[in-house]
Write an enzyme that holds these catalytic residues in place. Structure first.
Site, PDB file in Angstrom:
ATOM      1  N   CYS A  86       0.800  -1.113  -0.040  1.00 14.66           N
ATOM      2  CA  CYS A  86       0.216  -0.100  -0.038  1.00 14.66           C
ATOM      3  C   CYS A  86       0.833   1.300  -0.016  1.00 14.66           C
ATOM      4  O   CYS A  86       1.316   1.677  -1.108  1.00 14.66           O
ATOM      5  CB  CYS A  86      -1.069   0.044   1.171  1.00 14.66           C
ATOM      6  N   HIS A 168      -3.973  -4.834   0.921  1.00 13.29           N
ATOM      7  CA  HIS A 168      -3.383  -5.235   2.327  1.00 13.29           C
ATOM      8  C   HIS A 168      -3.391  -6.707   2.525  1.00 13.29           C
ATOM      9  O   HIS A 168      -4.567  -7.466   2.736  1.00 13.29           O
ATOM     10  CB  HIS A 168      -3.960  -4.623   3.381  1.00 13.29           C
ATOM     11  N   GLU A 170      -2.095  -8.555   4.647  1.00 13.23           N
ATOM     12  CA  GLU A 170      -2.066  -9.112   5.895  1.00 13.23           C
ATOM     13  C   GLU A 170      -3.499  -9.211   6.391  1.00 13.23           C
ATOM     14  O   GLU A 170      -3.738  -9.906   7.375  1.00 13.23           O
ATOM     15  CB  GLU A 170      -1.597  -8.053   7.218  1.00 13.23           C
TER      16      GLU A 170
END
Lengths: 188, 226
Positions: A86, A168, A170
């Site tokens: 990002c 993202h 994660e």
């Protein structure tokens, strides 16, 4: 040792838990030791002693890093794989002569791969979590690897294993970070 | 940075509040009272006791109400955040979101719309370490709602202590629930926290339970010195 660069508004910020710790957790669970450094405190020593580097994202309103593109000039000198997430992708774009374009996405979107690459191979389409206020115009010669309806979602340096991803990983796509850590490349 | 804490009175928003206080100024708590027990965004069992928690913490409370209809309650949340901006000059909002994309992305959109920062300091935190931290830092919470198998009525009103967490860890493995209750499997109410100046004592409560679902409703509570 995997170096994780914190791009948030200040060292030890409240955003650390949201954008750095989850990525550090994936790296630790993959069996690698982790060193976290804020972008303002990166030294040549930090960069010299690591196997790979990950640049983490920031809060939607946090664009302080973009005002200091010179602080990412080190990316042109390192010779280990780099993954920019990002804000990290945005910083990579700025460091290599690309630019940012307004493009807000919040929530889940579909990412479509547009070019085969070991990082995303086998996942031609997948849902991903987005939280960004800007997309990137990639630097000259960078390869676009994936897109969403709104903007470019993944790019890669033409020769080096330097990746930028806008979503993202994660959140529900930990496999991207795991695969980055497992890519068999080593730059001499 | 002055922040408003989206506060439900449960362990997650209370812990996130404490964490935010370690880095920024929490200027107020923000709470939405939902009339819908099945609220998509706001849990309900004991949210009426949030004012007592705010008093215990010595923090001002900005409170709003919602009928709790999906999406409409987002407009109600936006209004109460707007009120907190006017009253306390907040520049951002903190949530206790752990994993919920539904909750997190909707609040992110409200914040983007209001030009506010949005912080989620428990986002994708390690659930085991988080619960251990809760205990070691002195948070005290009781289970005030169960909404999933295999919880029976004995869980209602039970303190979230080491034994309870150990049992939750077993259940999380055997019944595929989230350890933290993020999936709405159970709800908590915080009686004490490191930033509370006084602790809450439950003086009376009633329980209602039927087939895997139950609530522990506090009917009388007071503050006492720590």
């Amino acid at each position: 040792m995997i170096l994780i660069v914190d791009l948030c508004y200040r060292e030890g910020s409240l955003s650390l838990y949201e954008f750095v710790e989850p990525v550090a957790g994936i790296v630790r669970r993959s069996g690698f030791p982790v060193q976290v450094r804020h972008r303002s405190h990166l030294s040549r020593q930090d960069l010299a002693a690591v196997e790979r580097i990950i640049l983490c994202g920031t809060a939607l309103r946090d664009n302080a890093f973009a005002a200091e593109p010179a602080s990412f000039a080190w990316m042109k000198e390192v010779r280990v794989p780099v993954l920019g997430i990002c804000a990290g992708m945005q910083a990579m774009a700025l460091a290599f002569g690309g630019s940012l374009t307004p493009s807000q996405e919040i929530g889940t979107t579909e990412v479509r791969c547009t070019r085969r690459d070991p990082l995303l191979e086998g996942h031609e389409r997948f849902p991903a979590y987005e939280l960004h206020g800007a997309g990137v115009t990639p630097p000259p010669r960078f390869l676009v690897l994936a897109e969403s309806d709104h903007c470019i979602q993944a790019m890669r340096h033409p020769e080096l294993p330097f990746y930028g991803i806008l979503f993202h990983p994660e959140v529900r796509n930990e496999w991207v970070v795991e695969r980055f850590l497992a890519l068999p490349w080593r730059i001499c | 940075m002055k922040l408003g804490m989206l506060f439900s009175g449960g362990k997650d928003s209370t812990f996130a509040c404490w964490r935010a206080m370690q880095h920024e100024e929490v200027a107020c708590l923000i709470s939405v009272l939902s009339r819908n027990e099945e609220s998509y965004m706001f849990h309900t069992p004991n949210v009426r006791w949030v004012p007592l928690q705010a008093e215990a913490a010595g923090l001002p409370l900005v409170q709003g109400e919602t009928e709790g209809r999906e999406e409409e309650e987002l407009a109600d949340l936006r209004s109460v955040i707007r009120l907190a901006m006017d009253r306390h000059g907040i520049e951002g909002v903190v949530t206790g979101a752990l994993q919920s994309l539904y909750q997190a992305s909707r609040i992110q959109r409200i914040c983007a719309d209001l030009d506010l920062w949005c912080f989620n300091p428990l986002w994708h935190t390690d659930p085991h370490r988080y619960l251990q931290n809760l205990l070691s830092l002195g948070f005290r919470a009781v289970i005030t709602g169960v909404f999933s198998s295999p919880f029976d009525a004995s869980w209602l009103g039970r303190e979230l202590d080491r034994d309870t967490i150990r049992e939750l860890e077993v259940i999380a493995c055997t019944h595929r629930i989230t350890l933290t209750g993020e999936g709405g499997e159970y709800e908590t109410f915080v009686l004490d926290a490191p930033f509370f100046r006084q602790r809450i004592v439950v003086q009376e409560a009633e329980t209602a339970y039927r087939t895997d679902r139950g609530v522990y409703r506090i009917t009388r509570a007071a503050l006492e010195e720590k």
